[in-house]
Design a protein around this motif. Structure first.
Motif: not given
Length: 172
Positions: A80-81, A90-92, A38-40
């Motif tokens: 922090t995103h 990995c920035k969101l 999901g975060s990827a």
């Protein structure tokens, strides 16, 4: 994808998506899952909605809230995103909003993107059914397989389709 008369990039693919209701101004997207997978995919989804006037700019991401380094994970992600537990570094995008309440995250969403481990899916579908938009569609990014009582394989997209009564495509 052609969406409301325009081509947009959805999940890195150019596919035709039909609009269900011309009265809907912006399609609301929810990502169900915030682990590694999901975060990827969250940065891709977040950037895609920002690039189209057809989508609401905010993407809600359901987070199974847990404590991480003394704080709640959803709070860390929103500040922090980044998801430091499952995908550190990995920035969101700022438009990805972590929501720890499943029904709040999914309420009135027109597009539900599933990225949870398949063994947890069935427990989520009942609460989602109660709050889903009547013009909802789903995309499954779920890896894995389930079997019916006779041992025949079940497609995860068919499980989602049957439980929610919505169109569902597997787009992984």
């Amino acid at each position: 994808a052609e969406y409301g008369g325009q081509w947009v990039n959805v999940m890195g693919r150019s596919d035709r998506i039909s609009r269900r209701n011309d009265d809907l101004n912006e399609q609301k997207v929810t990502l169900v899952g915030s682990g590694n997978w999901g975060s990827a995919v969250a940065p891709i989804i977040g950037q895609n909605v920002l690039g189209s006037k057809e989508f609401a700019k905010e993407v809600r991401m359901w987070v199974f809230d847990e404590e991480f380094e003394g704080r709640m994970l959803s709070q860390i992600i929103n500040e922090t995103h980044e998801n430091p537990k499952y995908l550190p570094g990995c920035k969101l995008p700022d438009n990805i909003i972590a929501v720890p309440d499943l029904q709040e995250a999914c309420r009135d969403a027109n597009i539900l993107i599933f990225a949870v481990p398949h063994q947890f899916l069935r427990g989520l579908l009942g609460p989602i059914f109660q709050v889903k938009s009547k013009h909802c569609r789903a995309i499954s990014l779920i890896k894995g397989v389930e079997f019916d009582e006779s041992g025949s394989p079940l497609l995860i997209s068919d499980i989602i389709r049957a439980a929610l009564g919505v169109d569902c495509s597997g787009r992984a």
